[in-house]
Design a protein around this motif. Structure first.
Motif, short mmCIF file in Angstrom:
data_model
loop_
_atom_site.label_atom_id
_atom_site.label_comp_id
_atom_site.label_asym_id
_atom_site.label_seq_id
_atom_site.Cartn_x
_atom_site.Cartn_y
_atom_site.Cartn_z
N ASP A 109 0.85 -1.18 0.00
CA ASP A 109 0.00 0.00 0.00
C ASP A 109 0.89 1.24 0.00
O ASP A 109 2.00 1.22 0.53
N VAL A 110 0.41 2.32 -0.59
CA VAL A 110 1.14 3.59 -0.58
C VAL A 110 0.12 4.71 -0.33
O VAL A 110 -0.94 4.75 -0.95
N ARG A 111 0.47 5.58 0.62
CA ARG A 111 -0.48 6.61 1.01
C ARG A 111 0.22 7.96 1.12
O ARG A 111 1.27 8.08 1.76
N THR A 112 -0.37 8.96 0.50
CA THR A 112 0.14 10.32 0.59
C THR A 112 -0.40 10.97 1.85
O THR A 112 -1.59 10.86 2.15
N THR A 113 0.48 11.65 2.59
CA THR A 113 0.08 12.27 3.86
C THR A 113 0.22 13.78 3.86
O THR A 113 -0.21 14.43 4.80
N GLU A 114 0.80 14.35 2.81
CA GLU A 114 1.03 15.79 2.75
C GLU A 114 0.24 16.40 1.59
O GLU A 114 0.25 15.85 0.48
N GLY A 115 -0.42 17.52 1.84
CA GLY A 115 -1.13 18.20 0.77
C GLY A 115 -2.27 17.41 0.18
O GLY A 115 -2.60 17.56 -1.01
N VAL A 116 -2.89 16.57 1.00
CA VAL A 116 -3.97 15.72 0.51
C VAL A 116 -5.25 16.54 0.38
O VAL A 116 -5.63 17.27 1.30
N PRO A 117 -5.95 16.44 -0.75
CA PRO A 117 -7.19 17.20 -0.93
C PRO A 117 -8.33 16.59 -0.13
O PRO A 117 -8.23 15.47 0.39
N SER A 118 -9.42 17.30 -0.05
CA SER A 118 -10.61 16.76 0.59
C SER A 118 -11.29 15.77 -0.35
O SER A 118 -11.05 15.78 -1.57
N LEU A 119 -12.14 14.93 0.20
CA LEU A 119 -12.88 13.98 -0.62
C LEU A 119 -13.72 14.71 -1.66
O LEU A 119 -13.78 14.30 -2.82
N LEU A 120 -14.35 15.79 -1.28
CA LEU A 120 -15.18 16.55 -2.22
C LEU A 120 -14.34 17.13 -3.36
O LEU A 120 -14.75 17.11 -4.52
N ASP A 121 -13.14 17.64 -3.03
CA ASP A 121 -12.27 18.20 -4.06
C ASP A 121 -11.89 17.14 -5.08
O ASP A 121 -11.87 17.40 -6.29
N VAL A 122 -11.55 15.94 -4.62
CA VAL A 122 -11.14 14.87 -5.53
C VAL A 122 -12.31 14.42 -6.38
O VAL A 122 -12.18 14.18 -7.58
N ILE A 123 -13.49 14.30 -5.77
CA ILE A 123 -14.66 13.90 -6.55
C ILE A 123 -14.94 14.91 -7.65
O ILE A 123 -15.21 14.56 -8.80
#
Length: 243
Positions: free
Chosen positions: A209-223
């Motif tokens: 698994d790989v997960r970004t932890t910095e500068g992550v957008p909100s769920l709404l922004d990504v949708i």
């Protein structure tokens, strides 16, 4: 190293290709439409091939050191076979040419467990709706691909990112062999993991698994950006035009 990248003309494939070239590797970027590939470099060869054509796959694998597969298709209610058929042709050609290292992309959904610390709505409503309804046929074929890879005798690693988004640079991301907290993975981070695994031996015969932890957008922004802007956060790529 001499790397061949399938799905090179998708967002993750282009990111991985660019990073590999920047590090001095020789890259064969495989796409069905080589004339549309945007990158150029003396260390880059753009090969026109369809992963569903076993003869074409065999030709591009000659003389390579490692394979990265960033294949993907959009969600569909129709049966999906690109992942399983594509990886079958890739692994057979790898055996034929003595190429041992294989890294490919699937999805964090295939861990089969909720993300640690996730909300009830995401864990019980949103993700199951995606996995069992919208993306069911895609994830079924991803699972078949993983089984083919796992049962083979190559030195493989399967990378399972979360919902994908674009970022300007590689971050201080997390990597693990169990599902990690968080909803999103930047394509820059995913490309970096694919490259690190292809040129090294850290997670051989493992699901990562790989997960970004910095500068992550909100769920709404990504949708808004990914779903309505023509890219889907899951799976890794939008369509098979880059195969």
């Amino acid at each position: 190293m001499k790397l061949v990248i399938f799905g090179a003309n998708g967002p993750t494939g282009r990111e991985t290709t660019a990073q590999a070239i920047a590090e001095g590797h020789t890259v064969t970027a495989v796409t069905r439409r080589p004339e549309a590939f945007p990158l150029t470099d003396p260390r880059l060869r753009v090969a026109g091939a369809d992963v569903l054509d076993p003869a074409a796959v065999e030709r591009v694998l000659a003389g390579q050191d490692a394979v990265i597969s960033a294949l993907g298709v959009p969600y569909s209610r129709n049966p999906v076979t690109v992942y399983s058929e594509g990886i079958t042709h890739i692994t057979r050609a790898m055996t034929e040419h003595g190429v041992r290292r294989l890294v490919c992309v699937s999805s964090t959904v295939l861990f089969g467990v909720p993300a640690p610390g996730e909300t009830f709505f995401f864990r019980k409503v949103l993700e199951p709706a995606i996995a069992r309804t919208m993306g069911r046929t895609v994830y079924e074929d991803m699972r078949r691909m993983e089984e083919i890879v796992r049962d083979g005798d190559h030195r493989w690693t399967v990378v399972r990112p979360a919902g994908l988004f674009d970022a300007a640079a590689v971050s201080d991301y997390q990597v693990g062999t169990a599902r990690l907290p968080g909803r999103f993975t930047s394509r820059a981070d995913l490309g970096n993991v694919l490259l690190r695994e292809a040129v090294g031996d850290r997670h051989v015969r493992a699901f990562v698994d790989v997960r970004t932890t910095e500068g992550v957008p909100s769920l709404l922004d990504v949708i808004r950006k990914e779903a309505f802007g023509g890219k889907k956060p899951i799976p890794a790529e939008k369509d098979r035009t880059h195969v």
